[in-house]
Design a protein around this motif. Structure first.
Motif, PDB file in Angstrom:
ATOM      1  N   GLN A  86       5.480  15.761  -6.711  1.00 35.76           N
ATOM      2  CA  GLN A  86       5.716  17.085  -7.279  1.00 35.76           C
ATOM      3  C   GLN A  86       5.191  18.184  -6.369  1.00 35.76           C
ATOM      4  O   GLN A  86       5.784  19.268  -6.282  1.00 35.76           O
ATOM      5  CB  GLN A  86       5.065  17.169  -8.658  1.00 35.76           C
ATOM      6  N   ARG A  87       4.104  17.901  -5.662  1.00 33.42           N
ATOM      7  CA  ARG A  87       3.515  18.888  -4.753  1.00 33.42           C
ATOM      8  C   ARG A  87       4.079  18.776  -3.337  1.00 33.42           C
ATOM      9  O   ARG A  87       3.682  19.508  -2.450  1.00 33.42           O
ATOM     10  CB  ARG A  87       1.992  18.701  -4.718  1.00 33.42           C
ATOM     11  N   ARG A 126      -0.049   7.334 -11.014  1.00 34.93           N
ATOM     12  CA  ARG A 126      -0.298   8.704 -11.491  1.00 34.93           C
ATOM     13  C   ARG A 126      -0.405   9.673 -10.324  1.00 34.93           C
ATOM     14  O   ARG A 126       0.194  10.759 -10.333  1.00 34.93           O
ATOM     15  CB  ARG A 126      -1.592   8.726 -12.319  1.00 34.93           C
ATOM     16  N   ARG A 127      -1.157   9.280  -9.305  1.00 31.93           N
ATOM     17  CA  ARG A 127      -1.333  10.156  -8.150  1.00 31.93           C
ATOM     18  C   ARG A 127      -0.029  10.329  -7.369  1.00 31.93           C
ATOM     19  O   ARG A 127       0.212  11.363  -6.763  1.00 31.93           O
ATOM     20  CB  ARG A 127      -2.433   9.608  -7.231  1.00 31.93           C
ATOM     21  N   LEU A 128       0.813   9.285  -7.376  1.00 30.56           N
ATOM     22  CA  LEU A 128       2.104   9.387  -6.691  1.00 30.56           C
ATOM     23  C   LEU A 128       2.940  10.497  -7.304  1.00 30.56           C
ATOM     24  O   LEU A 128       3.513  11.324  -6.583  1.00 30.56           O
ATOM     25  CB  LEU A 128       2.864   8.058  -6.785  1.00 30.56           C
ATOM     26  N   LEU A 130       7.573   1.398  -4.998  1.00 28.56           N
ATOM     27  CA  LEU A 130       8.978   1.648  -5.331  1.00 28.56           C
ATOM     28  C   LEU A 130       9.173   3.095  -5.762  1.00 28.56           C
ATOM     29  O   LEU A 130      10.148   3.751  -5.377  1.00 28.56           O
ATOM     30  CB  LEU A 130       9.443   0.697  -6.436  1.00 28.56           C
ATOM     31  N   GLY A 131       8.226   3.620  -6.540  1.00 24.31           N
ATOM     32  CA  GLY A 131       8.333   4.993  -7.009  1.00 24.31           C
ATOM     33  C   GLY A 131       8.357   6.009  -5.888  1.00 24.31           C
ATOM     34  O   GLY A 131       8.999   7.060  -5.997  1.00 24.31           O
ATOM     35  N   THR A 187       0.841  -1.198   0.000  1.00 23.31           N
ATOM     36  CA  THR A 187       0.000   0.000   0.000  1.00 23.31           C
ATOM     37  C   THR A 187       0.873   1.242   0.000  1.00 23.31           C
ATOM     38  O   THR A 187       1.896   1.302   0.681  1.00 23.31           O
ATOM     39  CB  THR A 187      -0.918   0.019   1.232  1.00 23.31           C
ATOM     40  N   VAL A 188       0.458   2.241  -0.787  1.00 19.81           N
ATOM     41  CA  VAL A 188       1.074   3.554  -0.721  1.00 19.81           C
ATOM     42  C   VAL A 188       0.018   4.521  -0.207  1.00 19.81           C
ATOM     43  O   VAL A 188      -1.142   4.461  -0.618  1.00 19.81           O
ATOM     44  CB  VAL A 188       1.627   3.999  -2.099  1.00 19.81           C
ATOM     45  N   VAL A 189       0.413   5.375   0.727  1.00 17.85           N
ATOM     46  CA  VAL A 189      -0.503   6.345   1.325  1.00 17.85           C
ATOM     47  C   VAL A 189      -0.083   7.731   0.859  1.00 17.85           C
ATOM     48  O   VAL A 189       1.006   8.209   1.187  1.00 17.85           O
ATOM     49  CB  VAL A 189      -0.504   6.253   2.863  1.00 17.85           C
TER      50      VAL A 189
END
Length: 281
Positions: free
Chosen positions: A55-56, A48-50, A265-266, A31-33
């Motif tokens: 960036q933000r 995409r959201r990552l 990983l990203g 999971t990525v939060v």
């Protein structure tokens, strides 16, 4: 009739969906939060959201699957007729996923062999495929594990990143190494070594770093039969060009995979990642 061996891995193996389906591999997602909102690793939406979140400079964290999730996967494998499970996961040096699988394996209804690959991305994926192929050839649990371990021992993974800052924030590389890699605006080349992400070389420019990445991969591949994967994050054109150059340089190239890494990983590498995984057969 002999009962089959089931293969389980986690989402950081980044195996192509068609390959997962063909070998009937079970993939347990991490999971990525992103800014407090959880996403399953491996989904296009998460990746995409990552990129947007990084960036933000929004808060980004990752988490392993729970032992209960692995327990459910092992139970389903047994119910489907498996006589045993080989569960292969990313390096325990960079994630607690292996530990969660070990906890779940203790109470599984069939024997489960949990393997710490010491790898990530398709470096793990090639190990998973080796185990799946051994199982498909009526190999035992020990046979499947042995093939995965053998593949891991010969596989190497090299990565270029634009900055070590994301790895430092996530605790995947020490502050001292991160500062060293950032000194004089050099571009870092990384490798997986003993299950850890290590700074291998510092190169002056991105173009020279990518050329060196290609050289490392080609030298490791040699002239024998070899599988290669090229990974990227928000760097599709870089990945395509590297894959084309490696394809023309490697006489023994068997399979070549090109894919964008998932969000887990990203999150630790950041946009601009370019990786080469070399796995001799």
């Amino acid at each position: 009739m002999r009962r089959t061996i089931a293969i389980v891995t986690d989402s950081t193996s980044y195996l192509p969906p068609a390959t997962v389906a063909r070998h009937r591999i079970t993939v347990v997602p991490l999971t990525v939060v992103l800014d407090g909102q959880p996403f399953e690793d491996g989904s296009e939406d998460a990746t995409r959201r990552l990129t947007e979140a990084l960036q933000r400079r929004l808060p980004v964290t990752t988490s392993r699957p729970s032992p209960a999730v692995f327990a459910a996967a092992y139970r389903r494998a047994a119910e489907a007729g498996a006589g045993g499970v080989v569960s292969l996961h990313l390096s325990s040096e960079i994630s607690g996923t292996h530990d969660a699988a070990v906890l779940a394996a203790r109470d599984a209804p069939v024997p489960v062999r949990v393997v710490d690959s010491g790898m990530v991305a398709m470096a793990l994926g090639f190990c998973v495929l080796a185990a799946a192929q051994a199982a498909a050839a009526d190999g035992s649990l020990d046979d499947a594990v042995a093939e995965a371990v053998k593949r891991a021992e010969s596989t190497r993974a090299y990565f270029y990143v634009d900055t070590l800052e994301h790895l430092r924030r996530g605790g995947r590389i020490g502050t001292a190494r991160a500062l060293l890699g950032s000194a004089l605006a050099v571009k870092p080349l990384l490798e997986l070594a003993d299950g850890r992400i290590e700074l291998r070389e510092k190169v002056r420019t991105a173009s020279r770093a990518i050329a060196r990445l290609e050289e490392l991969a080609a030298n490791q591949a040699g002239s024998g039969p070899v599988d290669v994967a090229v990974h990227h994050l928000a760097a599709e054109e870089r990945a395509r060009q590297l894959a084309e150059r490696l394809s023309s340089r490697l006489p023994g190239l068997a399979e070549l995979h090109v894919s964008e890494v998932g969000a887990v990983l990203g999150a630790h590498t950041g946009p601009g990642l370019l990786g080469a995984v070399v796995s001799p057969r």
